[in-house]
Design a protein around this motif. Structure first.
Motif, mmCIF file in Angstrom:
data_model
loop_
_atom_site.group_PDB
_atom_site.id
_atom_site.type_symbol
_atom_site.label_atom_id
_atom_site.label_comp_id
_atom_site.label_asym_id
_atom_site.label_seq_id
_atom_site.Cartn_x
_atom_site.Cartn_y
_atom_site.Cartn_z
ATOM 1 N N ARG A 1 30.617 -14.871 10.198
ATOM 2 C CA ARG A 1 29.405 -14.839 11.030
ATOM 3 C C ARG A 1 29.162 -13.403 11.453
ATOM 4 N NH1 ARG A 1 26.858 -18.093 15.147
ATOM 5 N NH2 ARG A 1 25.293 -16.995 13.929
ATOM 6 N N TYR B 1 37.714 -17.690 20.138
ATOM 7 C CA TYR B 1 37.214 -18.180 21.428
ATOM 8 C C TYR B 1 38.404 -18.709 22.209
ATOM 9 C CZ TYR B 1 32.427 -17.861 19.738
ATOM 10 O OH TYR B 1 31.233 -17.385 19.283
ATOM 11 N N HIS C 1 26.740 -15.511 22.617
ATOM 12 C CA HIS C 1 25.980 -16.752 22.823
ATOM 13 C C HIS C 1 25.362 -16.816 24.219
ATOM 14 C CE1 HIS C 1 27.625 -19.285 19.442
ATOM 15 N NE2 HIS C 1 28.589 -18.394 19.515
ATOM 16 N N HIS D 1 28.054 -11.628 17.430
ATOM 17 C CA HIS D 1 27.028 -12.186 18.322
ATOM 18 C C HIS D 1 27.594 -12.573 19.670
ATOM 19 C CE1 HIS D 1 28.918 -15.593 16.298
ATOM 20 N NE2 HIS D 1 28.738 -16.227 17.447
HETATM 21 FE FE FE Z 1 29.909 -17.886 17.982
#
Ligand code: FE
Ligand code: BEZ
Length: 298
Positions: A220, A166, A225, A223
């Motif tokens: 994870r 991120y 968000h 995905h």
């Molecule tokens: Fe995430």
């Protein structure tokens, strides 16, 4: 409660007496809810300690583990939330507090990478802001549980780049792969993003060590968000997941719901795009229609 070892009646009585004495210590608690929570916590904690016949060395190790979780936590890193996430406690709390209501879209984990103050993009805009990844056209509608479009709903979107990072994990202050936009009069929305890819949760701390000790992966499932807010509606915090992702069944924070798994349709470079923008590499497109529960839904 199941106590696995045979213990004498005298031993059992001593252990049960202790539980009762601790429970009675909360009789003076004037806050009824706090009293309820503390009594239940103590009951379950003692049941756990007695059931596994916890050794003093194991209790010390547990304390040392929690101490390490505290030490690595600062204003940028919240290892306690991570611990709650990998134990499924975050997801259970979300499930309880976003009760099923009509066909309202299911909620999932918030995660640690949302930041306030994302840039606004217009409908049809691009939120990648230079983040590396395969372009992805995302479109859909926001409706209420009566099927009425919700115009002006605020949609926050954030995601990791192709390397699994991120923007808040970059070395500089760049903003990338996050933005907000608003639904149009028909409750519709559309934007360019990047196709989600799998990434690990931060696993260089005590939670990562714990996952390794029990043979679990920190990964994870891929995905994107979303957080959607509109007047009179329950806030929706959710993701969409990529159908076919092999991590769907082992998402380390238990965030995957079948209803949130979507088809990311592959398109070859040069295929005409929905908004006519030329894209000279392979891209994907996905549709995500969201339904907001009313605010009064618990
Ligand atoms: Fe995430
Ligand atoms: C995430 O989706 O970004 C996330 C969620 C829980 C823990 C770590 C990361």
């Amino acid at each position: 409660m199941t106590i696995n070892r045979d213990i004498s009646a005298e031993q059992r009585a001593r252990e049960e007496d202790l539980v009762q004495r601790v429970l009675r210590s909360f009789d003076t608690c004037e806050d009824a809810r706090l009293g309820e929570i503390m009594r239940s916590l103590v009951t379950h904690l003692h049941t756990f300690v007695r059931e596994v016949r916890l050794t003093e060395a194991e209790w010390t190790e547990a304390i040392e583990f929690l101490t390490a979780v505290g030490h690595i936590t600062d204003d940028k890193r919240q290892e306690f939330i991570l611990l709650s996430d990998v134990l499924g406690a975050s997801m259970q709390t979300i499930t309880i507090n976003n009760e099923a209501y009509g066909d309202a879209t299911e909620a999932t984990v918030f995660g640690p990478f949302f930041v306030e103050g994302s840039p606004r993009i217009d409908n049809g805009g691009d939120l990648s802001f230079g983040a590396e990844g395969r372009p992805c056209w995302v479109e859909g509608t926001v409706r209420d549980t009566d099927g009425k479009p919700v115009p002006g709903a605020r949609i926050e979107v954030w995601e990791a780049d192709d390397d699994g990072f991120y923007d808040v994990q970059y070395d500089d202050d760049r903003t990338a792969a996050r933005a907000h936009l608003f639904t149009d009069e028909d409750g519709g929305y559309r934007f360019w993003a990047i196709t989600p890819t799998p990434y690990p949760i931060p696993h260089d701390g005590p939670v990562g060590k714990m996952l390794q000790a029990v043979g679990r992966s920190p990964m994870r499932a891929s995905h994107l968000h979303f957080m959607v807010t509109a007047p009179g509606a329950r806030r929706l915090v959710t993701h969409i997941f990529v159908r076919g992702d092999e991590l769907l069944h082992s998402d380390t924070v238990f965030g995957v719901k079948d209803s949130l798994v979507k088809d990311f349709v592959q398109r070859l470079a040069g295929t005409p795009t929905p908004d006519g923008r030329p894209v000279d590499r392979d891209w994907t497109r996905v549709k995500f229609d969201m339904v907001l529960a009313p605010e009064e839904a618990s």
